[in-house]
Every structure is written in structure tokens, then in C-alpha cells.
Write a protein that holds these residues in place. Structure first.
Motif, mmCIF file in Angstrom:
data_model
loop_
_atom_site.group_PDB
_atom_site.id
_atom_site.type_symbol
_atom_site.label_atom_id
_atom_site.label_comp_id
_atom_site.label_asym_id
_atom_site.label_seq_id
_atom_site.Cartn_x
_atom_site.Cartn_y
_atom_site.Cartn_z
ATOM 1 N N LEU A 177 -2.907 34.116 20.654
ATOM 2 C CA LEU A 177 -2.610 33.135 21.823
ATOM 3 C C LEU A 177 -3.702 31.900 21.320
ATOM 4 C CD1 LEU A 177 -2.589 35.443 24.653
ATOM 5 C CD2 LEU A 177 -0.738 34.699 23.326
ATOM 6 N N THR A 178 -3.493 30.924 22.132
ATOM 7 C CA THR A 178 -4.281 29.664 21.977
ATOM 8 C C THR A 178 -4.764 29.349 23.227
ATOM 9 O OG1 THR A 178 -2.558 28.889 20.262
ATOM 10 C CG2 THR A 178 -4.196 27.169 21.213
ATOM 11 N N ILE A 179 -6.190 28.731 23.026
ATOM 12 C CA ILE A 179 -6.858 28.530 24.189
ATOM 13 C C ILE A 179 -7.308 27.130 24.079
ATOM 14 C CG2 ILE A 179 -8.742 28.982 25.920
ATOM 15 C CD1 ILE A 179 -9.079 31.840 24.956
ATOM 16 N N GLU A 180 -6.992 26.131 25.184
ATOM 17 C CA GLU A 180 -7.537 24.891 25.291
ATOM 18 C C GLU A 180 -8.165 24.682 26.444
ATOM 19 O OE1 GLU A 180 -4.633 21.921 24.646
ATOM 20 O OE2 GLU A 180 -3.893 22.462 22.649
ATOM 21 N N VAL A 181 -9.322 23.878 26.237
ATOM 22 C CA VAL A 181 -10.186 23.955 27.733
ATOM 23 C C VAL A 181 -10.421 22.342 27.651
ATOM 24 C CG1 VAL A 181 -12.463 24.295 28.507
ATOM 25 C CG2 VAL A 181 -11.314 26.038 27.069
ATOM 26 N N THR A 182 -10.142 21.979 29.037
ATOM 27 C CA THR A 182 -10.657 20.420 29.150
ATOM 28 C C THR A 182 -11.431 20.682 30.433
ATOM 29 O OG1 THR A 182 -8.545 20.290 30.642
ATOM 30 C CG2 THR A 182 -8.615 19.443 28.239
ATOM 31 N N SER A 183 -12.682 19.835 30.528
ATOM 32 C CA SER A 183 -13.425 19.893 31.619
ATOM 33 C C SER A 183 -14.381 18.688 31.853
ATOM 34 C CB SER A 183 -14.530 21.100 31.620
ATOM 35 O OG SER A 183 -15.250 21.448 32.595
ATOM 36 N N ILE A 184 -14.485 18.197 33.247
ATOM 37 C CA ILE A 184 -15.321 17.053 33.590
ATOM 38 C C ILE A 184 -16.360 17.607 34.452
ATOM 39 C CG2 ILE A 184 -15.346 14.963 34.487
ATOM 40 C CD1 ILE A 184 -12.284 14.626 33.855
ATOM 41 N N LYS A 185 -17.615 17.188 34.079
ATOM 42 C CA LYS A 185 -18.647 17.660 34.981
ATOM 43 C C LYS A 185 -18.653 17.160 36.576
ATOM 44 C CE LYS A 185 -22.912 19.346 34.346
ATOM 45 N NZ LYS A 185 -23.252 20.955 33.752
ATOM 46 N N GLU A 186 -18.678 18.052 37.248
ATOM 47 C CA GLU A 186 -18.938 18.072 38.664
ATOM 48 C C GLU A 186 -17.282 17.602 39.250
ATOM 49 O OE1 GLU A 186 -21.261 18.910 40.129
ATOM 50 O OE2 GLU A 186 -22.659 19.061 38.634
ATOM 51 N N LYS A 187 -16.180 17.722 38.369
ATOM 52 C CA LYS A 187 -14.858 17.416 38.916
ATOM 53 C C LYS A 187 -14.045 18.811 38.569
ATOM 54 C CE LYS A 187 -14.768 12.620 38.503
ATOM 55 N NZ LYS A 187 -14.089 11.300 38.072
ATOM 56 N N GLY A 188 -14.478 19.521 37.624
ATOM 57 C CA GLY A 188 -13.323 20.834 37.428
ATOM 58 C C GLY A 188 -13.075 21.063 35.999
ATOM 59 N N THR A 189 -12.442 22.058 35.685
ATOM 60 C CA THR A 189 -12.098 22.530 34.513
ATOM 61 C C THR A 189 -10.527 23.267 34.470
ATOM 62 O OG1 THR A 189 -14.574 23.571 34.089
ATOM 63 C CG2 THR A 189 -12.576 24.245 32.688
ATOM 64 N N CYS A 190 -10.103 22.916 33.595
ATOM 65 C CA CYS A 190 -8.620 23.606 33.246
ATOM 66 C C CYS A 190 -8.579 24.396 31.909
ATOM 67 C CB CYS A 190 -7.669 22.310 32.983
ATOM 68 S SG CYS A 190 -7.068 21.694 34.759
ATOM 69 N N MET A 191 -8.231 25.621 32.107
ATOM 70 C CA MET A 191 -8.188 26.817 30.862
ATOM 71 C C MET A 191 -6.494 26.999 30.657
ATOM 72 S SD MET A 191 -11.190 27.429 30.341
ATOM 73 C CE MET A 191 -11.339 28.963 29.398
ATOM 74 N N GLU A 192 -5.969 26.558 29.341
ATOM 75 C CA GLU A 192 -4.745 26.783 29.079
ATOM 76 C C GLU A 192 -4.427 27.554 28.064
ATOM 77 O OE1 GLU A 192 -2.097 23.521 26.871
ATOM 78 O OE2 GLU A 192 -2.228 22.819 29.130
ATOM 79 N N ILE A 193 -3.615 28.651 28.337
ATOM 80 C CA ILE A 193 -3.355 29.637 27.548
ATOM 81 C C ILE A 193 -1.932 29.367 26.798
ATOM 82 C CG2 ILE A 193 -3.064 32.266 27.037
ATOM 83 C CD1 ILE A 193 -5.859 31.365 27.634
ATOM 84 N N GLN A 194 -1.880 29.434 25.451
ATOM 85 C CA GLN A 194 -0.514 29.011 24.972
ATOM 86 C C GLN A 194 0.123 29.950 24.158
ATOM 87 O OE1 GLN A 194 -1.129 25.138 23.155
ATOM 88 N NE2 GLN A 194 -1.081 23.938 25.040
ATOM 89 N N TRP A 195 1.314 30.240 23.972
ATOM 90 C CA TRP A 195 2.054 31.251 23.093
ATOM 91 C C TRP A 195 3.265 30.623 22.488
ATOM 92 C CZ3 TRP A 195 1.114 32.020 28.162
ATOM 93 C CH2 TRP A 195 2.159 32.013 29.147
ATOM 94 N N LYS A 196 3.401 31.074 21.313
ATOM 95 C CA LYS A 196 4.769 30.932 20.726
ATOM 96 C C LYS A 196 6.009 31.667 21.131
ATOM 97 C CE LYS A 196 2.140 29.088 16.684
ATOM 98 N NZ LYS A 196 1.948 29.167 14.998
ATOM 99 N N ASN A 197 7.110 31.130 20.830
ATOM 100 C CA ASN A 197 8.366 31.979 20.980
ATOM 101 C C ASN A 197 8.325 33.263 20.459
ATOM 102 O OD1 ASN A 197 9.374 29.847 22.297
ATOM 103 N ND2 ASN A 197 10.544 28.741 20.516
ATOM 104 N N LYS A 198 7.602 33.576 19.501
ATOM 105 C CA LYS A 198 7.663 35.031 18.828
ATOM 106 C C LYS A 198 7.053 36.212 19.904
ATOM 107 C CE LYS A 198 3.249 34.566 16.231
ATOM 108 N NZ LYS A 198 2.813 34.655 14.955
ATOM 109 N N HIS A 199 6.236 35.698 20.659
ATOM 110 C CA HIS A 199 5.719 36.493 21.417
ATOM 111 C C HIS A 199 6.631 36.956 22.797
ATOM 112 C CE1 HIS A 199 1.996 34.504 19.790
ATOM 113 N NE2 HIS A 199 1.656 35.755 19.958
ATOM 114 N N LEU A 200 7.726 36.193 22.722
ATOM 115 C CA LEU A 200 8.692 36.640 24.047
ATOM 116 C C LEU A 200 9.543 37.886 23.496
ATOM 117 C CD1 LEU A 200 9.866 32.981 24.687
ATOM 118 C CD2 LEU A 200 8.105 34.275 25.810
ATOM 119 N N SER A 201 9.354 38.359 22.373
ATOM 120 C CA SER A 201 10.186 39.481 21.837
ATOM 121 C C SER A 201 9.361 40.277 21.145
ATOM 122 C CB SER A 201 11.542 39.244 21.261
ATOM 123 O OG SER A 201 11.215 38.352 20.090
ATOM 124 N N SER A 202 9.852 41.611 20.923
ATOM 125 C CA SER A 202 9.075 42.497 20.082
ATOM 126 C C SER A 202 9.051 42.316 18.596
ATOM 127 C CB SER A 202 9.510 43.929 20.411
ATOM 128 O OG SER A 202 10.860 44.060 20.029
#
Length: 404
Positions: free
Chosen positions: A379-404
Motif C-alpha cells: 500500500l502507498t502512504i501519502e502525507v500532507t500537513s500544515i502546521k496548526e491547520k491539520g494533517t491528511c493521511m492518504e492510503i492508496q492501493w492498486k486494483n490487484k488488491h481487490l482480488s485474491s
């Protein structure tokens, strides 16, 4: 104990690897710089020694050529051919450095040096200042070819010495680096052992607290006791999240569980309900925007990801803040309106035991576990954050993770 020690030793932390790499880079840079300087000094010394050896031969040639110039000078009316010798080339220049006659293949580069290597590779010049101006000449230059054998010999020696020296200093540097890193390893081992022991001790009382809270009949309680029970429930769930992280890190991570199709909408709603009392204690509003998504993954690992991200979003949020959870077919995003983090600190936020806010409790293992699981499950993690304003954590996955 030996298993835990080997595990701690063999799986170096990212920060430890970086410290080791930085030390070796600096150390080897200094070694290479020293080797280059010593090689340059050795080369210059060898060149001076070679020229000193050639000086005796070239002085003899200059003496022979001077006698030939003297003869030509006295019999110039009868002889007009410049004297030549198969062993060397020569040239004569006047006192103003003007050429009178030259057989040289490389032009003179200095009238102050007695002997030198020419810039045009392959020649050695010897300059003799004449006391008597034969044919109006003040300077006599003798030129011979440089066979380059001394350079080959020096190159082979330098390569051999530098290779042996570099290998020796590399091994010595690794030894020093491990010696310097050992206190860090020992501290990590001690902390891992402490965490493992603490985890075992927490299991029984924590399970008893949570079980008894669920069995209590709150309808018959007075409001004052309900508030006290809520505070106990909040504290117990906070410790429960930490306990599950520590359990995963020390025990569950080694166990092999089967992957399964996980309904992310159901999973997220369950975890939000679990953390609802914690969010309510800080008057935080959780906003859900969930689309249908199924992921083929270990369910417990996905729970650890969601729990840690949601727990941090609550812990580091401001009072009466907001949390926005967005789920699509290929990614999960959790954003908060909390304290944020500086841009330069983001690359280090997934290091184990790393904590940037000392006012909040914890061991600093939550995001480290999230990163470990993400790497294991691709899985891929992307982080965006601004001091005193907040943080966003984004977890991404590809289509191959949708099936066995």
C-alpha cells in the motif's frame, strides 16, 4: 530472550541505518580524500625522483651539444648545418627567449626550470644556460622522450596500496560504526523487552476493565456516575489501542493469518463507533464519505491501520475539531483539523519511537506499524500537513488488491 535480541539486532531501525550510513559516508569520504592527497604527494615525489635520475643523462647530452655548438660557432663560415644527435633533440634560444633554431617536438614551457615534464605528454626538457653566447644562444634545450614506464609502475603501486588501504579502513570503519551504534541497539533491545513485558502485564486487567464496563447497566446510574464511567471507558479504550499496537509489534506480526475480502465500509464504521466516545470527549465531529470498497488483505492489519490513523486524528486534533474520512475504490483518506506537523519532519514521522509532540502519551509506535503494514501489503502512504491547520493521511492501493 535470544529470539528477541536477534530480531532487534537483525532488523535495524531506519534511524539506526541512516546514522550508520551517514557515519560511513563521512568516514569513507575522509579516507578517500586522504588517499587522494597521499597519492598526489607520492606521484609528485616519484616524478621528482625520475627527473633527478634523468638529470645526469641530460646534463651529459647538454655538454656534448654545447661542444658541438662551440665548434659550429668557430667554423660557421665553413659549416652551416646545426648539430644533431640520435639520442636527443635540441634547440637554442637567445637572451630574449627568441628561437634561433629548434628540433624540439614540444615547445619550451619554462626558461626558469632546469628540468621538467612537458604538457605535451611524452617529453622531458632540460634547460642549460650558456655562459658564452655560441651562435648568439643563451639557452640550450635538450629534449628526450619519456617512455612512461615510471608512470605505469607508480599507477600499479598506487592501485595496490590504495585498494589494500581502502579495504582495511572500510572494515575498520564498519567496526567503529557498529561500536558507536551498539548503545542505540542496546537501548532499543531494552525498550522492546520492556514493551513485551508490559504488554503481557496489561492483558488481564485491561480485558477485565473493558468487559465490566460493557456489562454495567448505565440506565440505573445517576448522571455523575455515568460521567465517571465514560472517563474510565475513554481511558480504557486509549490503553486498548496502545495494547493492540504493542501486541501486533511483539507477537501478532510473527503469526501467519490468511488474507480475506474485507468490506472497508463496514470496517470503518465499526472503528468509528469504537472511537466515538474518545471523539466525543473532545467534542470532535467525524464526517464520513464512504463509497463501496473491498480489499483483499489481512483484516487485523487493516484494523491496525484505521485504528492508528483515527486515534492520531483524535489525539492531535483541537477541541471541537473535525475529522473527515473519505473512502473510494482505490484509497482511504483521513484528515483532521489538528496541530499539524512541519514539512521537514514528515519523512521521520514513521520512525519507531519517534514523537514530535511530547504533551501526548504513547511510545511512538503507531505510525511505524502503519508503515510496516503498508510496505508488507504494498500500500502507498501519502502525507500532507500544515502546521496548526491539520494533517491528511492518504492510503492508496492498486486494483490487484481487490482480488485474491
Amino acid at each position: 530472550m535470544s529470539v528477541l535480541k536477534n530480531k532487534a539486532t537483525n532488523s535495524l531501525l531506519k534511524s539506526e541505518k541512516q546514522s550508520l550510513l551517514r557515519f560511513l559516508t563521512l568516514y569513507l569520504s575522509m579516507v578517500l580524500t586522504l588517499q587522494i592527497l597521499l597519492s598526489l604527494f607520492y606521484y609528485q615525489s616519484a616524478e621528482k625522483l625520475m627527473l633527478a635520475e634523468k638529470r645526469a643523462i641530460l646534463s651529459k647530452y647538454a655538454y656534448i651539444q654545447t661542444k658541438q655548438l662551440k665548434i659550429l660557432h668557430h667554423y660557421f663560415d665553413e659549416r652551416t648545418t646545426y648539430p644533431r644527435d640520435p639520442h636527443f633533440k635540441s634547440a637554442i634560444y637567445d637572451i630574449d627567449h627568441r628561437k634561433i633554431f629548434s628540433l624540439l617536438k614540444a615547445n619550451p614551457e619554462s626558461f626558469s626550470k632546469e628540468i621538467y615534464l612537458t604538457k605535451k605528454e611524452g617529453f622531458i626538457h632540460f634547460m642549460k644556460s650558456l655562459d658564452e653566447y655560441y651562435l648568439g644562444a643563451k639557452y640550450l634545450f635538450i629534449e628526450i622522450e619519456d617512455d612512461g614506464l615510471w608512470k605505469q609502475d607508480i599507477s600499479q603501486r598506487l592501485f595496490l596500496y590504495n585498494s589494500i588501504g581502502f579495504i582495511f579502513f572500510l572494515l575498520f570503519g564498519i567496526y567503529l560504526a557498529n561500536l558507536f551504534v551498539k548503545p542505540m541497539r542496546d537501548a532499543i533491545l531494552l525498550l522492546d523487552r520492556f514493551i513485551k513485558d508490559t504488554t503481557h502485564e496489561l492483558n488481564t486487567p485491561l480485558s477485565a476493565i473493558l468487559a465490566n464496563i460493557e456489562m454495567m447497566d448505565t440506565h440505573q446510574m445517576i448522571e455523575k456516575n455515568k460521567k465517571k464511567l465514560n472517563r474510565i471507558n475513554i481511558a480504557a479504550k486509549t490503553v486498548s489501542v496502545l495494547y493492540k499496537d504493542l501486541t501486533y509489534m511483539t507477537l501478532e506480526r510473527e503469526s501467519q493469518k490468511e488474507k480475506e475480502r474485507v468490506d472497508l465500509v463496514t470496517l470503518i464504521e465499526d472503528r468509528v463507533e469504537y472511537f466515538e466516545i474518545l471523539a466525543h470527549s473532545k467534542a470532535i465531529t467525524i464526517h464520513l464519505n464512504l463509497q463501496e470498497a473491498t480489499l483483499y488483505i489481512h483484516k487485523d492489519k487493516m484494523v491496525r491501520i484505521v485504528d492508528n490513523l483515527l486515534s492520531n486524528a483524535i489525539k492531535y486534533n483541537r477541541r471541537r475539531g473535525d475529522i473527515y474520512i473519505t473512502l473510494t475504490a482505490s484509497q482511504l483518506t483521513i484528515c483532521d483539523t489538528g496541530i499539524g506537523i512541519a514539512k521537514e519532519e514528515i519523512p521521520f514521522m514513521f520512525d519507531r519511537y519517534m514523537r514530535f509532540n511530547k504533551s501526548e502519551g504513547g511510545f511512538g509506535v503507531g505510525l511505524s506499524i502503519v508503515k510496516q503494514i503498508a510496505d508488507e501489503c504494498h500500500l502507498t502512504i501519502e502525507v500532507t500537513s500544515i502546521k496548526e491547520k491539520g494533517t491528511c493521511m492518504e492510503i492508496q492501493w492498486k486494483n490487484k488488491h481487490l482480488s485474491s
